[in-house]
Design an enzyme around this catalytic site. Structure first.
Site, PDB file in Angstrom:
ATOM      1  CD  GLU A 133      39.582  43.417  40.782  1.00 43.64           C
ATOM      2  OE1 GLU A 133      39.786  43.348  39.904  1.00 43.64           O
ATOM      3  OE2 GLU A 133      38.547  43.716  40.941  1.00 43.64           O
TER       4      GLU A 133
ATOM      5  CD  GLU B  87      36.130  46.946  41.362  1.00 44.40           C
ATOM      6  OE1 GLU B  87      35.918  45.880  40.235  1.00 44.40           O
ATOM      7  OE2 GLU B  87      36.784  47.189  41.285  1.00 44.40           O
TER       8      GLU B  87
HETATM    9  O1  IFM Z   1      37.159  47.012  35.235  1.00 37.87           O
HETATM   10  C1  IFM Z   1      37.703  46.324  36.382  1.00 37.87           C
HETATM   11  C2  IFM Z   1      37.907  46.772  37.375  1.00 37.87           C
HETATM   12  O2  IFM Z   1      39.200  48.178  37.260  1.00 37.87           O
HETATM   13  C3  IFM Z   1      38.381  46.198  38.345  1.00 37.87           C
HETATM   14  N1  IFM Z   1      37.389  44.851  38.849  1.00 37.87           N
HETATM   15  C4  IFM Z   1      37.318  44.287  37.141  1.00 37.87           C
HETATM   16  C5  IFM Z   1      36.577  45.550  36.307  1.00 37.87           C
HETATM   17  C6  IFM Z   1      35.611  44.470  35.551  1.00 37.87           C
HETATM   18  O3  IFM Z   1      36.289  44.078  34.610  1.00 37.87           O
END
Ligand code: IFM
Length: 462
Positions: free
Chosen positions: A181, A366
Protein backbone atom coordinates in the site's frame (compact mmCIF):
# COMPACT_ATOMS: atom_id res chain seq x y z
CA UNK A 1 -4.00 -21.39 24.36
CA UNK A 2 -6.79 -22.27 21.97
CA UNK A 3 -10.26 -22.25 23.48
CA UNK A 4 -13.92 -22.05 22.58
CA UNK A 5 -16.08 -24.22 20.35
CA UNK A 6 -12.96 -25.62 18.87
CA UNK A 7 -13.68 -28.86 17.13
CA UNK A 8 -11.68 -28.91 13.91
CA UNK A 9 -13.88 -27.14 11.42
CA UNK A 10 -15.80 -30.02 9.92
CA UNK A 11 -16.88 -30.29 6.32
CA UNK A 12 -20.64 -30.00 6.44
CA UNK A 13 -22.85 -31.63 3.79
CA UNK A 14 -22.59 -29.74 0.51
CA UNK A 15 -24.91 -26.75 0.53
CA UNK A 16 -27.51 -26.47 -2.19
CA UNK A 17 -25.92 -23.45 -3.83
CA UNK A 18 -22.16 -23.27 -4.00
CA UNK A 19 -20.30 -20.64 -5.97
CA UNK A 20 -17.32 -22.63 -7.18
CA UNK A 21 -13.92 -21.06 -7.73
CA UNK A 22 -11.39 -22.23 -10.33
CA UNK A 23 -9.38 -25.34 -9.44
CA UNK A 24 -6.19 -24.38 -7.62
CA UNK A 25 -7.58 -21.06 -6.40
CA UNK A 26 -5.43 -19.98 -3.45
CA UNK A 27 -7.30 -19.35 -0.21
CA UNK A 28 -5.31 -17.43 2.34
CA UNK A 29 -5.25 -15.02 5.23
CA UNK A 30 -2.92 -12.10 5.86
CA UNK A 31 -1.17 -10.29 8.70
CA UNK A 32 1.77 -7.93 9.09
CA UNK A 33 4.75 -8.04 11.44
CA UNK A 34 4.18 -4.94 13.54
CA UNK A 35 0.49 -5.66 13.92
CA UNK A 36 0.92 -9.09 15.48
CA UNK A 37 4.46 -9.94 16.56
CA UNK A 38 5.15 -7.99 19.76
CA UNK A 39 8.64 -8.72 21.23
CA UNK A 40 9.74 -5.41 19.78
CA UNK A 41 13.14 -5.47 21.41
CA UNK A 42 13.75 -9.23 21.45
CA UNK A 43 16.73 -10.88 19.79
CA UNK A 44 18.34 -7.67 18.63
CA UNK A 45 15.40 -6.13 16.75
CA UNK A 46 15.99 -2.46 16.01
CA UNK A 47 13.54 0.39 16.52
CA UNK A 48 10.98 0.99 13.77
CA UNK A 49 9.10 4.16 12.89
CA UNK A 50 5.98 2.60 14.42
CA UNK A 51 7.71 2.02 17.77
CA UNK A 52 8.65 5.70 17.81
CA UNK A 53 5.23 6.87 16.59
CA UNK A 54 3.37 4.86 19.24
CA UNK A 55 5.40 6.50 22.00
CA UNK A 56 4.26 9.97 20.94
CA UNK A 57 1.23 10.95 23.04
CA UNK A 58 -2.06 11.16 21.19
CA UNK A 59 -0.92 9.39 18.04
CA UNK A 60 -2.57 6.02 18.69
CA UNK A 61 -6.00 5.36 20.21
CA UNK A 62 -5.75 4.10 23.76
CA UNK A 63 -1.98 4.68 23.65
CA UNK A 64 -1.68 1.27 21.97
CA UNK A 65 1.78 0.10 21.00
CA UNK A 66 3.29 -2.87 19.21
CA UNK A 67 3.89 -4.49 22.57
CA UNK A 68 2.87 -7.26 23.05
CA UNK A 69 0.34 -7.14 20.16
CA UNK A 70 -0.73 -10.77 19.60
CA UNK A 71 2.56 -12.06 20.98
CA UNK A 72 2.94 -13.91 17.71
CA UNK A 73 6.73 -13.79 17.94
CA UNK A 74 6.47 -16.30 20.77
CA UNK A 75 3.16 -17.98 19.94
CA UNK A 76 3.73 -18.56 16.24
CA UNK A 77 3.57 -22.39 16.47
CA UNK A 78 0.06 -22.12 17.88
CA UNK A 79 -0.89 -19.70 15.11
CA UNK A 80 0.45 -22.01 12.42
CA UNK A 81 -1.52 -24.86 13.97
CA UNK A 82 -4.67 -22.74 13.76
CA UNK A 83 -3.98 -21.94 10.12
CA UNK A 84 -3.65 -25.64 9.44
CA UNK A 85 -6.97 -26.31 11.16
CA UNK A 86 -8.62 -23.77 8.87
CA UNK A 87 -7.05 -25.49 5.90
CA UNK A 88 -5.39 -22.29 4.65
CA UNK A 89 -3.65 -22.73 1.32
CA UNK A 90 -1.46 -19.68 1.88
CA UNK A 91 -0.42 -17.28 4.61
CA UNK A 92 0.70 -13.76 3.76
CA UNK A 93 2.87 -12.17 6.44
CA UNK A 94 5.49 -9.47 6.46
CA UNK A 95 9.09 -9.51 7.55
CA UNK A 96 10.11 -6.76 9.97
CA UNK A 97 13.03 -5.00 8.34
CA UNK A 98 14.38 -3.91 11.78
CA UNK A 99 14.66 -7.56 12.83
CA UNK A 100 16.86 -8.32 9.81
CA UNK A 101 18.89 -5.12 9.69
CA UNK A 102 18.36 -3.30 13.03
CA UNK A 103 20.28 -0.31 11.70
CA UNK A 104 18.68 -0.34 8.25
CA UNK A 105 21.56 -2.12 6.51
CA UNK A 106 24.21 -4.78 7.17
CA UNK A 107 25.25 -6.42 9.41
CA UNK A 108 22.52 -9.05 9.41
CA UNK A 109 20.84 -9.88 12.71
CA UNK A 110 20.85 -13.66 12.40
CA UNK A 111 18.34 -14.21 15.22
CA UNK A 112 15.80 -12.05 13.43
CA UNK A 113 16.22 -14.00 10.21
CA UNK A 114 16.00 -17.30 12.10
CA UNK A 115 12.54 -16.39 13.36
CA UNK A 116 11.25 -16.15 9.80
CA UNK A 117 13.14 -19.25 8.69
CA UNK A 118 11.40 -21.26 11.40
CA UNK A 119 8.03 -19.78 10.49
CA UNK A 120 8.48 -20.53 6.79
CA UNK A 121 9.60 -24.10 7.55
CA UNK A 122 6.59 -24.73 9.80
CA UNK A 123 4.18 -23.35 7.19
CA UNK A 124 5.64 -25.60 4.55
CA UNK A 125 5.47 -28.61 6.84
CA UNK A 126 1.74 -27.94 7.15
CA UNK A 127 1.32 -27.51 3.41
CA UNK A 128 0.64 -23.76 3.72
CA UNK A 129 2.26 -21.61 1.06
CA UNK A 130 4.21 -18.73 2.59
CA UNK A 131 3.81 -15.34 0.95
CA UNK A 132 6.23 -12.72 2.25
CA UNK A 133 5.60 -9.01 2.17
CA UNK A 134 8.96 -7.27 2.38
CA UNK A 135 7.67 -3.93 3.60
CA UNK A 136 4.49 -3.46 5.59
CA UNK A 137 5.26 -0.04 7.08
CA UNK A 138 7.84 -0.75 9.79
CA UNK A 139 10.83 1.17 8.46
CA UNK A 140 13.95 1.07 10.67
CA UNK A 141 13.93 4.35 12.60
CA UNK A 142 17.58 4.91 11.69
CA UNK A 143 16.57 5.26 8.06
CA UNK A 144 13.77 7.67 8.93
CA UNK A 145 16.35 9.78 10.75
CA UNK A 146 18.09 10.06 7.38
CA UNK A 147 14.93 11.18 5.58
CA UNK A 148 12.94 7.95 5.33
CA UNK A 149 11.09 7.42 2.08
CA UNK A 150 11.57 11.07 1.13
CA UNK A 151 15.24 10.16 0.63
CA UNK A 152 16.37 8.23 -2.45
CA UNK A 153 18.87 6.26 -0.40
CA UNK A 154 16.02 4.42 1.38
CA UNK A 155 15.07 2.78 -1.92
CA UNK A 156 18.65 1.55 -2.31
CA UNK A 157 18.71 0.25 1.29
CA UNK A 158 15.42 -1.54 0.62
CA UNK A 159 16.90 -3.31 -2.40
CA UNK A 160 19.82 -4.47 -0.25
CA UNK A 161 17.44 -5.79 2.43
CA UNK A 162 15.24 -7.47 -0.19
CA UNK A 163 18.26 -9.14 -1.80
CA UNK A 164 19.33 -10.60 1.54
CA UNK A 165 15.92 -12.20 1.99
CA UNK A 166 15.85 -13.50 -1.58
CA UNK A 167 19.24 -15.13 -0.98
CA UNK A 168 18.28 -16.66 2.37
CA UNK A 169 14.62 -17.61 1.82
CA UNK A 170 14.26 -17.59 -1.93
CA UNK A 171 14.12 -21.37 -2.30
CA UNK A 172 11.27 -21.76 0.14
CA UNK A 173 8.91 -18.89 -0.53
CA UNK A 174 6.93 -18.99 -3.80
CA UNK A 175 5.22 -15.58 -3.51
CA UNK A 176 6.85 -12.25 -2.64
CA UNK A 177 5.22 -8.85 -2.30
CA UNK A 178 7.51 -5.85 -2.32
CA UNK A 179 5.69 -2.90 -0.74
CA UNK A 180 2.28 -2.91 0.91
CA UNK A 181 0.00 0.00 0.00
CA UNK A 182 2.41 2.75 -1.11
CA UNK A 183 -0.57 5.08 -1.37
CA UNK A 184 -1.20 5.06 2.37
CA UNK A 185 2.49 5.37 3.22
CA UNK A 186 2.67 8.41 0.96
CA UNK A 187 -0.43 10.28 2.01
CA UNK A 188 -0.98 9.17 5.62
CA UNK A 189 2.65 8.79 6.69
CA UNK A 190 4.42 11.65 4.91
CA UNK A 191 1.99 14.15 3.35
CA UNK A 192 -0.28 13.61 6.35
CA UNK A 193 0.37 12.75 9.97
CA UNK A 194 -2.02 9.92 10.82
CA UNK A 195 0.42 7.03 10.31
CA UNK A 196 4.10 6.67 11.11
CA UNK A 197 6.34 8.50 10.65
CA UNK A 198 3.64 11.21 10.78
CA UNK A 199 5.68 13.81 8.92
CA UNK A 200 2.86 16.08 7.69
CA UNK A 201 4.69 17.57 4.70
CA UNK A 202 2.56 17.54 1.53
CA UNK A 203 5.59 18.70 -0.44
CA UNK A 204 7.15 15.26 0.11
CA UNK A 205 4.26 13.49 -1.61
CA UNK A 206 5.86 12.77 -4.97
CA UNK A 207 9.32 12.06 -3.56
CA UNK A 208 7.89 9.42 -1.23
CA UNK A 209 5.68 7.83 -3.88
CA UNK A 210 8.56 7.80 -6.35
CA UNK A 211 11.05 6.25 -3.94
CA UNK A 212 8.59 3.55 -2.91
CA UNK A 213 8.02 2.69 -6.55
CA UNK A 214 11.74 2.79 -7.23
CA UNK A 215 12.35 0.48 -4.27
CA UNK A 216 9.85 -1.95 -5.75
CA UNK A 217 11.53 -1.87 -9.17
CA UNK A 218 15.01 -2.33 -7.72
CA UNK A 219 13.75 -5.29 -5.68
CA UNK A 220 12.19 -6.88 -8.78
CA UNK A 221 15.54 -6.57 -10.59
CA UNK A 222 17.38 -8.13 -7.64
CA UNK A 223 14.78 -10.89 -7.53
CA UNK A 224 15.37 -11.79 -11.17
CA UNK A 225 19.11 -11.97 -10.61
CA UNK A 226 18.90 -14.04 -7.43
CA UNK A 227 15.75 -16.14 -7.85
CA UNK A 228 14.92 -15.78 -11.52
CA UNK A 229 11.51 -17.14 -12.41
CA UNK A 230 11.16 -20.02 -9.99
CA UNK A 231 9.07 -17.82 -7.66
CA UNK A 232 6.86 -14.77 -8.20
CA UNK A 233 7.09 -11.16 -7.11
CA UNK A 234 4.70 -8.22 -7.28
CA UNK A 235 3.57 -4.96 -5.73
CA UNK A 236 0.54 -4.69 -3.43
CA UNK A 237 -1.66 -1.66 -4.14
CA UNK A 238 -4.75 -0.69 -2.22
CA UNK A 239 -7.16 0.30 -4.95
CA UNK A 240 -10.21 2.42 -4.24
CA UNK A 241 -12.76 2.68 -7.04
CA UNK A 242 -13.80 6.33 -7.20
CA UNK A 243 -17.34 7.47 -8.04
CA UNK A 244 -18.70 10.98 -8.40
CA UNK A 245 -21.17 11.91 -5.66
CA UNK A 246 -23.50 13.33 -8.33
CA UNK A 247 -23.64 13.69 -12.10
CA UNK A 248 -22.56 17.32 -11.92
CA UNK A 249 -19.43 17.82 -14.05
CA UNK A 250 -17.57 19.27 -11.05
CA UNK A 251 -18.14 16.08 -9.07
CA UNK A 252 -17.21 13.93 -12.06
CA UNK A 253 -13.92 15.83 -12.30
CA UNK A 254 -13.41 15.43 -8.55
CA UNK A 255 -13.81 11.66 -8.87
CA UNK A 256 -11.35 11.61 -11.74
CA UNK A 257 -8.85 13.56 -9.66
CA UNK A 258 -9.15 11.29 -6.62
CA UNK A 259 -8.92 8.21 -8.82
CA UNK A 260 -5.73 9.60 -10.34
CA UNK A 261 -4.11 10.59 -7.05
CA UNK A 262 -4.95 7.40 -5.17
CA UNK A 263 -4.94 4.66 -7.82
CA UNK A 264 -3.37 5.72 -11.09
CA UNK A 265 -0.45 7.55 -9.51
CA UNK A 266 0.84 4.04 -8.71
CA UNK A 267 -0.66 1.91 -11.48
CA UNK A 268 0.56 4.07 -14.33
CA UNK A 269 4.28 4.14 -13.49
CA UNK A 270 4.27 0.41 -12.67
CA UNK A 271 2.62 -0.64 -15.91
CA UNK A 272 3.22 2.23 -18.34
CA UNK A 273 6.45 3.69 -17.05
CA UNK A 274 5.11 7.21 -16.55
CA UNK A 275 3.13 9.30 -14.10
CA UNK A 276 -0.39 10.41 -15.06
CA UNK A 277 -0.47 13.91 -16.56
CA UNK A 278 -3.32 14.95 -14.30
CA UNK A 279 -1.28 14.07 -11.21
CA UNK A 280 1.84 15.82 -12.50
CA UNK A 281 -0.20 18.92 -13.26
CA UNK A 282 -1.91 18.82 -9.85
CA UNK A 283 1.38 18.55 -7.96
CA UNK A 284 3.24 20.99 -10.17
CA UNK A 285 0.68 23.68 -9.36
CA UNK A 286 1.28 23.01 -5.68
CA UNK A 287 5.08 23.16 -5.97
CA UNK A 288 5.51 19.48 -5.10
CA UNK A 289 8.79 18.28 -6.64
CA UNK A 290 9.30 14.93 -8.36
CA UNK A 291 12.93 13.86 -7.82
CA UNK A 292 13.12 11.33 -10.67
CA UNK A 293 16.53 10.53 -12.10
CA UNK A 294 17.14 9.32 -15.68
CA UNK A 295 16.38 5.62 -15.93
CA UNK A 296 14.10 5.52 -12.88
CA UNK A 297 10.90 4.97 -14.80
CA UNK A 298 12.31 1.90 -16.55
CA UNK A 299 13.32 0.47 -13.18
CA UNK A 300 9.84 1.13 -11.76
CA UNK A 301 8.20 -0.55 -14.76
CA UNK A 302 10.43 -3.62 -14.54
CA UNK A 303 8.00 -6.45 -15.34
CA UNK A 304 6.74 -8.21 -12.22
CA UNK A 305 4.84 -11.52 -12.01
CA UNK A 306 1.55 -10.46 -10.43
CA UNK A 307 -0.29 -7.54 -8.92
CA UNK A 308 -1.62 -7.78 -5.38
CA UNK A 309 -4.73 -5.76 -4.66
CA UNK A 310 -6.01 -4.80 -1.23
CA UNK A 311 -9.59 -3.65 -1.41
CA UNK A 312 -11.94 -2.45 1.28
CA UNK A 313 -13.81 0.61 0.09
CA UNK A 314 -14.92 2.80 -2.74
CA UNK A 315 -14.62 6.56 -2.71
CA UNK A 316 -17.48 8.96 -3.34
CA UNK A 317 -16.01 12.23 -4.55
CA UNK A 318 -17.39 15.74 -4.61
CA UNK A 319 -15.85 18.99 -5.79
CA UNK A 320 -14.16 21.06 -3.14
CA UNK A 321 -12.19 24.29 -2.90
CA UNK A 322 -9.68 25.05 -5.68
CA UNK A 323 -6.70 24.12 -3.48
CA UNK A 324 -7.84 20.59 -2.90
CA UNK A 325 -10.02 20.09 -5.98
CA UNK A 326 -11.89 17.14 -4.48
CA UNK A 327 -13.17 15.79 -1.21
CA UNK A 328 -14.54 12.48 -0.09
CA UNK A 329 -18.15 12.24 1.06
CA UNK A 330 -19.65 9.35 3.06
CA UNK A 331 -21.42 6.67 1.07
CA UNK A 332 -25.03 5.73 1.85
CA UNK A 333 -24.47 2.03 2.57
CA UNK A 334 -24.10 0.27 5.95
CA UNK A 335 -20.76 0.70 7.68
CA UNK A 336 -18.17 -1.51 9.38
CA UNK A 337 -16.73 -0.68 12.80
CA UNK A 338 -14.14 1.45 10.99
CA UNK A 339 -16.97 3.57 9.60
CA UNK A 340 -16.17 2.22 6.13
CA UNK A 341 -19.12 1.83 3.80
CA UNK A 342 -19.84 -1.79 2.89
CA UNK A 343 -19.81 -1.78 -0.90
CA UNK A 344 -18.97 -5.28 -2.19
CA UNK A 345 -18.72 -4.19 -5.83
CA UNK A 346 -15.47 -2.45 -4.85
CA UNK A 347 -13.89 -5.88 -5.46
CA UNK A 348 -15.02 -6.32 -9.06
CA UNK A 349 -14.44 -2.62 -9.79
CA UNK A 350 -10.89 -2.71 -8.38
CA UNK A 351 -10.12 -5.80 -10.44
CA UNK A 352 -11.51 -4.10 -13.55
CA UNK A 353 -9.35 -1.05 -12.84
CA UNK A 354 -6.25 -3.24 -12.53
CA UNK A 355 -7.10 -4.93 -15.82
CA UNK A 356 -7.01 -1.55 -17.58
CA UNK A 357 -3.29 -1.68 -16.87
CA UNK A 358 -2.17 -5.28 -16.80
CA UNK A 359 -2.95 -8.80 -17.89
CA UNK A 360 -0.73 -10.20 -15.10
CA UNK A 361 -2.21 -12.66 -12.62
CA UNK A 362 -4.01 -10.86 -9.81
CA UNK A 363 -4.34 -11.69 -6.12
CA UNK A 364 -6.72 -10.10 -3.68
CA UNK A 365 -4.05 -9.78 -1.03
CA UNK A 366 -6.37 -8.18 1.55
CA UNK A 367 -10.09 -7.90 2.05
CA UNK A 368 -12.07 -8.02 5.27
CA UNK A 369 -13.81 -5.92 7.87
CA UNK A 370 -13.77 -4.88 11.51
CA UNK A 371 -16.90 -5.46 13.55
CA UNK A 372 -17.64 -5.21 17.26
CA UNK A 373 -16.97 -8.88 18.05
CA UNK A 374 -17.67 -10.10 21.58
CA UNK A 375 -17.69 -13.61 22.99
CA UNK A 376 -21.24 -14.64 23.92
CA UNK A 377 -22.12 -16.28 27.27
CA UNK A 378 -20.92 -19.63 25.92
CA UNK A 379 -17.66 -18.09 24.72
CA UNK A 380 -18.60 -18.31 21.04
CA UNK A 381 -18.02 -15.34 18.75
CA UNK A 382 -20.90 -15.41 16.33
CA UNK A 383 -19.71 -12.80 13.81
CA UNK A 384 -22.46 -13.18 11.24
CA UNK A 385 -21.78 -9.66 9.91
CA UNK A 386 -18.26 -10.72 8.88
CA UNK A 387 -19.58 -13.85 7.20
CA UNK A 388 -22.08 -11.76 5.24
CA UNK A 389 -19.32 -9.31 4.35
CA UNK A 390 -16.92 -11.99 3.15
CA UNK A 391 -19.60 -13.80 1.21
CA UNK A 392 -20.73 -10.64 -0.59
CA UNK A 393 -17.17 -9.66 -1.49
CA UNK A 394 -16.32 -13.18 -2.68
CA UNK A 395 -19.40 -13.13 -4.90
CA UNK A 396 -17.90 -10.04 -6.53
CA UNK A 397 -14.54 -11.76 -6.90
CA UNK A 398 -16.31 -14.65 -8.59
CA UNK A 399 -18.14 -12.22 -10.87
CA UNK A 400 -14.82 -10.68 -11.88
CA UNK A 401 -13.35 -14.09 -12.69
CA UNK A 402 -16.39 -14.85 -14.84
CA UNK A 403 -15.76 -11.54 -16.62
CA UNK A 404 -12.21 -12.64 -17.44
CA UNK A 405 -10.04 -11.48 -14.52
CA UNK A 406 -7.06 -13.76 -13.97
CA UNK A 407 -7.63 -13.82 -10.22
CA UNK A 408 -5.49 -16.49 -8.58
CA UNK A 409 -6.19 -16.10 -4.88
CA UNK A 410 -7.90 -14.31 -2.01
CA UNK A 411 -6.46 -13.42 1.41
CA UNK A 412 -8.75 -12.45 4.27
CA UNK A 413 -7.57 -9.50 6.32
CA UNK A 414 -6.88 -10.66 8.87
CA UNK A 415 -5.97 -14.01 10.36
CA UNK A 416 -6.00 -12.58 13.89
CA UNK A 417 -7.45 -9.55 15.62
CA UNK A 418 -4.47 -7.22 15.84
CA UNK A 419 -2.99 -3.75 16.21
CA UNK A 420 -4.91 -1.55 13.80
CA UNK A 421 -2.32 1.24 13.53
CA UNK A 422 -3.55 4.64 14.75
CA UNK A 423 -6.82 3.01 15.83
CA UNK A 424 -4.99 0.80 18.31
CA UNK A 425 -6.62 -2.41 19.47
CA UNK A 426 -10.27 -1.29 19.13
CA UNK A 427 -11.11 -2.57 15.64
CA UNK A 428 -11.15 -6.34 15.32
CA UNK A 429 -10.53 -7.63 11.79
CA UNK A 430 -9.63 -11.23 12.65
CA UNK A 431 -11.07 -14.57 11.72
CA UNK A 432 -9.57 -15.50 15.08
CA UNK A 433 -10.46 -13.59 18.23
CA UNK A 434 -7.54 -12.56 20.43
CA UNK A 435 -8.19 -11.94 24.11
CA UNK A 436 -5.93 -8.97 24.79
CA UNK A 437 -5.57 -9.87 28.46
CA UNK A 438 -4.48 -13.49 28.11
CA UNK A 439 -3.59 -13.51 24.36
CA UNK A 440 -5.70 -16.67 24.06
CA UNK A 441 -6.99 -17.31 20.55
CA UNK A 442 -10.53 -18.38 19.74
CA UNK A 443 -11.96 -19.19 16.31
CA UNK A 444 -14.86 -16.93 15.36
CA UNK A 445 -17.84 -18.27 13.42
CA UNK A 446 -16.34 -16.63 10.34
CA UNK A 447 -13.23 -18.80 10.71
CA UNK A 448 -15.39 -21.93 10.68
CA UNK A 449 -17.26 -20.55 7.67
CA UNK A 450 -14.03 -19.72 5.83
CA UNK A 451 -12.70 -23.22 6.53
CA UNK A 452 -15.73 -24.57 4.74
CA UNK A 453 -15.19 -22.22 1.80
CA UNK A 454 -11.61 -23.49 1.54
CA UNK A 455 -12.59 -27.15 1.86
CA UNK A 456 -15.21 -26.77 -0.89
CA UNK A 457 -13.25 -24.33 -3.04
CA UNK A 458 -16.48 -22.40 -3.19
CA UNK A 459 -18.76 -20.03 -1.35
CA UNK A 460 -21.96 -21.43 0.16
CA UNK A 461 -24.78 -19.11 -0.78
CA UNK A 462 -27.13 -19.75 2.10
O1 IFM B 1 -4.67 -3.27 8.99
C1 IFM B 1 -4.54 -2.75 7.70
C2 IFM B 1 -3.36 -3.35 6.98
O2 IFM B 1 -2.19 -3.19 7.70
C3 IFM B 1 -3.19 -2.69 5.64
N1 IFM B 1 -4.42 -2.73 4.88
C4 IFM B 1 -5.63 -2.29 5.55
C5 IFM B 1 -5.78 -3.01 6.88
C6 IFM B 1 -7.06 -2.53 7.59
O3 IFM B 1 -7.00 -1.16 7.83
Amino acid sequence: MISGPQSTPGVAPAPAALLRFPPGFLWGAATSAFQIEGSTSADGRGESIWDRFCRQPGRVAGDGTGEPACDHYRRWPEDVALMARLGLGAYRFSVAWPRIFPTGGPPLNQKGLDFYRRLVAALREHGIMPMITLYHWDLPQVLQDQGGWAARDTALRFAEYAALLFERLGDEVPLWATINEPMLITYAGYAGRTKAPGVGRPRQTLAVAHHLLLAHGLAVRAFRQIIGRSASIGMVLNLRPCHPASRRPRDVRAAQLLDTLTNRLFLEPLFRGRYPDLALHFFHRRFVPLPAAPGDMAIIAEPADFLGINVYVRVLAAASNPLMGARQVPGPGPKTAMGWEIYPACVSEALALAREYTALPLYLTENGAAFADHPGPDGAIDDQERIAYLRAHLVEAHRAIAAGADLRGYFVWSLLDNFEWEDGYGPRFGLIYVDYTTRARRLKASAQWYAEVIARNGVPME
